[in-house]
Design a protein around this motif. Sequence first.
Motif, PDB file in Angstrom:
ATOM      1  N   UNK A 268      -8.721  12.566 -20.801  1.00  0.00           N
ATOM      2  CA  UNK A 268      -7.559  13.328 -21.273  1.00  0.00           C
ATOM      3  C   UNK A 268      -6.260  12.656 -20.823  1.00  0.00           C
ATOM      4  N   UNK A 269      -6.235  12.180 -19.583  1.00  0.00           N
ATOM      5  CA  UNK A 269      -5.038  11.484 -19.089  1.00  0.00           C
ATOM      6  C   UNK A 269      -4.828  10.171 -19.837  1.00  0.00           C
ATOM      7  N   UNK A 270      -5.920   9.421 -20.048  1.00  0.00           N
ATOM      8  CA  UNK A 270      -5.794   8.131 -20.749  1.00  0.00           C
ATOM      9  C   UNK A 270      -5.364   8.330 -22.204  1.00  0.00           C
ATOM     10  N   UNK A 271      -5.911   9.363 -22.858  1.00  0.00           N
ATOM     11  CA  UNK A 271      -5.680   9.518 -24.298  1.00  0.00           C
ATOM     12  C   UNK A 271      -4.232   9.860 -24.625  1.00  0.00           C
ATOM     13  N   UNK A 272      -3.485  10.363 -23.660  1.00  0.00           N
ATOM     14  CA  UNK A 272      -2.060  10.648 -23.907  1.00  0.00           C
ATOM     15  C   UNK A 272      -1.308   9.348 -24.130  1.00  0.00           C
ATOM     16  N   UNK A 273      -1.589   8.340 -23.282  1.00  0.00           N
ATOM     17  CA  UNK A 273      -0.848   7.085 -23.367  1.00  0.00           C
ATOM     18  C   UNK A 273      -1.443   6.118 -24.393  1.00  0.00           C
ATOM     19  N   UNK A 274      -2.768   6.132 -24.550  1.00  0.00           N
ATOM     20  CA  UNK A 274      -3.403   5.159 -25.440  1.00  0.00           C
ATOM     21  C   UNK A 274      -4.423   5.851 -26.336  1.00  0.00           C
ATOM     22  N   UNK A 275      -3.915   6.431 -27.426  1.00  0.00           N
ATOM     23  CA  UNK A 275      -4.792   7.167 -28.355  1.00  0.00           C
ATOM     24  C   UNK A 275      -5.830   6.255 -28.986  1.00  0.00           C
ATOM     25  N   UNK A 276      -5.424   5.035 -29.279  1.00  0.00           N
ATOM     26  CA  UNK A 276      -6.298   4.130 -30.013  1.00  0.00           C
ATOM     27  C   UNK A 276      -7.602   3.824 -29.300  1.00  0.00           C
ATOM     28  N   UNK A 277      -7.640   3.982 -27.971  1.00  0.00           N
ATOM     29  CA  UNK A 277      -8.858   3.661 -27.217  1.00  0.00           C
ATOM     30  C   UNK A 277     -10.029   4.534 -27.657  1.00  0.00           C
ATOM     31  N   UNK A 278      -9.765   5.832 -27.884  1.00  0.00           N
ATOM     32  CA  UNK A 278     -10.861   6.779 -28.083  1.00  0.00           C
ATOM     33  C   UNK A 278     -10.982   7.298 -29.516  1.00  0.00           C
ATOM     34  N   UNK A 279     -10.077   6.886 -30.396  1.00  0.00           N
ATOM     35  CA  UNK A 279     -10.145   7.375 -31.787  1.00  0.00           C
ATOM     36  C   UNK A 279     -11.480   7.064 -32.465  1.00  0.00           C
ATOM     37  N   UNK A 280     -12.073   5.874 -32.273  1.00  0.00           N
ATOM     38  CA  UNK A 280     -13.361   5.612 -32.942  1.00  0.00           C
ATOM     39  C   UNK A 280     -14.491   6.531 -32.464  1.00  0.00           C
ATOM     40  N   UNK A 281     -14.297   7.181 -31.319  1.00  0.00           N
ATOM     41  CA  UNK A 281     -15.365   8.018 -30.753  1.00  0.00           C
ATOM     42  C   UNK A 281     -14.991   9.498 -30.783  1.00  0.00           C
ATOM     43  N   UNK A 282     -14.172   9.867 -31.776  1.00  0.00           N
ATOM     44  CA  UNK A 282     -13.671  11.236 -31.803  1.00  0.00           C
ATOM     45  C   UNK A 282     -14.792  12.277 -31.868  1.00  0.00           C
ATOM     46  N   UNK A 283     -15.854  11.959 -32.605  1.00  0.00           N
ATOM     47  CA  UNK A 283     -16.940  12.933 -32.765  1.00  0.00           C
ATOM     48  C   UNK A 283     -17.627  13.237 -31.429  1.00  0.00           C
ATOM     49  N   UNK A 284     -17.518  12.336 -30.471  1.00  0.00           N
ATOM     50  CA  UNK A 284     -18.124  12.582 -29.161  1.00  0.00           C
ATOM     51  C   UNK A 284     -17.429  13.716 -28.431  1.00  0.00           C
ATOM     52  N   UNK A 285     -16.207  14.055 -28.878  1.00  0.00           N
ATOM     53  CA  UNK A 285     -15.454  15.105 -28.199  1.00  0.00           C
ATOM     54  C   UNK A 285     -15.505  16.440 -28.944  1.00  0.00           C
ATOM     55  N   UNK A 286     -16.303  16.511 -30.004  1.00  0.00           N
ATOM     56  CA  UNK A 286     -16.483  17.798 -30.678  1.00  0.00           C
ATOM     57  C   UNK A 286     -17.220  18.752 -29.741  1.00  0.00           C
ATOM     58  N   UNK A 287     -16.829  20.001 -29.807  1.00  0.00           N
ATOM     59  CA  UNK A 287     -17.381  20.988 -28.881  1.00  0.00           C
ATOM     60  C   UNK A 287     -18.781  21.407 -29.324  1.00  0.00           C
ATOM     61  N   UNK A 288     -19.673  21.507 -28.336  1.00  0.00           N
ATOM     62  CA  UNK A 288     -21.041  21.986 -28.596  1.00  0.00           C
ATOM     63  C   UNK A 288     -21.132  23.440 -28.144  1.00  0.00           C
ATOM     64  N   UNK A 289     -22.038  24.160 -28.763  1.00  0.00           N
ATOM     65  CA  UNK A 289     -22.191  25.571 -28.412  1.00  0.00           C
ATOM     66  C   UNK A 289     -22.689  25.751 -26.980  1.00  0.00           C
ATOM     67  N   UNK A 290     -23.375  24.740 -26.453  1.00  0.00           N
ATOM     68  CA  UNK A 290     -23.929  24.842 -25.099  1.00  0.00           C
ATOM     69  C   UNK A 290     -22.939  24.440 -24.014  1.00  0.00           C
TER      70      UNK A 290
END
Length: 1010
Positions: A268-290
């Motif tokens: 979360x701290x990194x993504x504020x300054x460098x969005x491009x790092x994690x954009x290809x892995x956005x689906x990994x941050x989708x919320x799971x019901x568990x």
Amino acid sequence: MIDSELKKLVYVYLVRYAEEQQDLALLSISTFQRALKDPNQLIRASALRVLSSIRVPIIVPIMMLAIKEAATDLSPYVRKTAAHAIQKLYSLDPDQKEHLIEVIEKLLKDKSTLVAGSVVMAFEEVCPDRIDLIHKNYRKLCNLLVDVEEWGQVVIIHMLTRYARTQFVSPWREDAVFDENSEKAFYDSEEERRVDQSKPYIMDPDHRLLLRNTKPLLQSRNTAVVMAVSQLYWHLAPKHELSIITKSLVRLLRSHREVQYIVLQNIATMSIQRKGMFEPFMKSFYVRSTDATHIKTLKLEILTNLANEASISTILREFQTYVKSQDKAFAAATIQAIGCCATNISEVTDTCLNGLVLLLSNRDETVVAESVVVIKKLLQTQPSQHSDIIKHMAKLFDNITVPMARASILWLMGEYCEHVPKIAPDVLRKMAKTFTDEEDIVKLQIVNLAAKLYLTNSKQTKLLTQYILNLGKYDQNYDIRDRTRFIRQLIVPNEKSGALSKYARRILMAPKPAPVLQSAFKDRDRFQLGTLSHTLNSQASGYLELSDWPAVAPDQSVRNVEVVEPVKEAGAPALSKSKPAKSNEKFYSDSEEEEEEEEEGSNSEDSSSSSEESVSESESKENSDDSNKSSSSQSEKSSSESDSEKKKKTLKNKKLQQQKPDSKDRKQKNGNAVKVESRSESESGSESSSSESSSESGSELDSDSDSGTDQKKNTKPKPVQSKPVIKVEKKEVSLLDLDDFSPAPVTTPKSSILSPNLLSDLQGLLISPTASALQASSPVFVPETSHELLHRMTGKGLSAQYRFTRQPCIYGNSMVSLQLTLSNSTDQALENIHISEKSSTGQNIHRFNAIERLEPQASVTVSMGVDFNDSTQAANFQLCTKEDEFSVSIQPAVGELLLPITMSEADFTKEQGKLVGMNESSATITMMPENVSSQSVNRKVVSVANLGVIPSGQENIYRFAGKTVSSGSLVLVSVALKDPDAVITINTEKTVMGSMLLRQVKTALTNSGP
């Protein structure tokens, strides 16, 4: 022997209760001191671990000595334990810091991967600001990093991150040139022009070494290691290289929720300054019901940070699903996230507003309340276009019960009352009815709404405003009463209100800046990632801040281990002829390299000792070169240099011994080459086993060759001997031959009291005036008191008593002699009385011969010997008859573990001078008048301890001497009478025995009676 599992339980018990029962804990110290000398490395390490865990301040000197000895142990496991003990000792006694730093400095030079992590942990705990200790070890730590155990890697990486921020310049400059990832671009014509125009940043090779050696650890199975490398790259790597840590961090999201929480916080701290790092892995941050609520919230935070024009539609679809969640806190956080997206991306502001307005009709009041609060913030950006939304919210006002939501709607009504001129007065009318029942936050907004409507629409709201102001004037909350009085004076003009009322409209109706909806992690990057302070968002105790990059890089030569030595050679060629040989051949042996560094820093080095060391070193290097099949030219060079050094050595020995008889000279010539070779072989062997032991033997030889300096450290007996003594051992020269030596070159071996037997042996060989000074003597006093070993009731008629004879034991030099009296009080004879061969403790017991038959009412006296190992720990064994076994134990008093010796007063003073500092215990007591006489003092001291009386030339000072039975360590006791007080001083290497003996002597001298 105690079984290992039981011993561990005893250790746990001891550590747990040591602080509460310090006197009992002290009884066990000698056991651990003995275990520190055990040949088994696991036992040595275990003893040191437990000794350092006993938090009793009185044993701090013992712990310090144990740590220093363990730091030079041949076993890396023991050295690792010593590094752990440093932190424990520092927490117990911070005053030992300087001594501990010396040990840390030595251990930092250790090349064992087992030790590296532990000593860096000790460095971080004791002296994290001493960056100078890291300079010489920086490259070694970088290279060892991959092979260090996982938790050691974490500690080293965090320390190197701080180190790098102080030693290298920032790689984030725009004119940076990188040696690995930008090589092709560097040769481009545009790049060349830029290099020509201004001097660009070029990464320091040591900076690159750290990044290169930590990169493979991103594949580690330990999540802490991956996190540590990630934070290192974040804080130290060029921005274009950060993408390599992304996959590793995303991989950690498959781990436990505790790991996910920390990793997501850092992302979360990194993504504020460098969005491009994690954009290809956005689906990994989708919320799971568990997912747990705190994990869901963090994923929302990251998705909000990653949202842009391209991905916002996908993210908003996800958010629509999240709003329907049964987890109310998560649903509210989702609405906040929608508001953040609407603020950050202007293209979707309207879409988000419309979606939030639809949520106003939701059944869940938490969702509705959160929607109102977010809408209020969004409407501040463009209120004129959204009067319909404000009207819709006014209609829902009666159904909304959450105070914050009601207050938000009232604020909107007041702020934009000109856009809803018909609805706002009606809302105020409803509020006047329920004013007394509202929450305080709502009441304040009702007063504000009344004041604003009075200024814009006084015709309709004048009376309502006066009514509300009167209600507020008598409210229970003083904030509301103050606000009411202020508003009344501001908006209602009168004689007292003055000029302020003219500006009431400008004050109350001033345009307000729109609130900025920003991430809670925006300012967290001020803390180092992966630390507790970053997780808590506040500085935790013990947090070490990352320094800013230096504007100019400090001198990088401080990390060059090799550069320092040639400078010293050039400056002092006459003092050390052997140094060129060292520097030339250092290439071949890493272990010798460390030895040379230690010798460079040694102050006791003189020309003769350096020459001898270089002979042995060059020969041992030559052997290692041959075994490794090095190049012939280097090998020839090594051998030629060693030959020349041998000649120098031979000439030197001849010069030293030119006053000796011819027969001795011949022996010297015949044995010289053999002696040098044997010495070099032994040193070579010790070097191959441990570089530290090599440096120790080197320093020992130095101190022997220099007759004016004392030996600086306690060492093993063999290498301590001076040259003539070595020859006696090698050539078996008779004692008469030794008389031929002139006294000048013969130096008495300055052995420490750690080995008094060796000292007396060497003094005997040298036939010095003090050769017969330390002689055993007969006991001055033999107590007749017997102690019960076995009661006749317990022993079924067999009783046993024992007493200490205070005579040398005939069964062994290290045994205490005892006399055992066995009695048969039964009507029948007892047969086969003996001691079982199984003893439950580790003492060596010499058993008496079995008594075949003991007649009724008869007694028999037998002798036995017990090696108590200089400990007051009871000796437990089984006393058996033909039919029964009885468990018995002999508990020795500390005074019975000694043998008396005689020496002159001068020798007593000399030996006492060697046993100072932590080896000295003293106390001041007030003597009884009847105890002041010399007979009384002597009688009381020798009744407590088996000591010899030393003749004293001073009236008021009484001296006593003895040695421990098992190890032969000196025990010196002096009593100085200073009317009416007396000062008791006990000097012995056995510090625990010394403190216990001091207590007993104090008790004896302060008690009245015989």
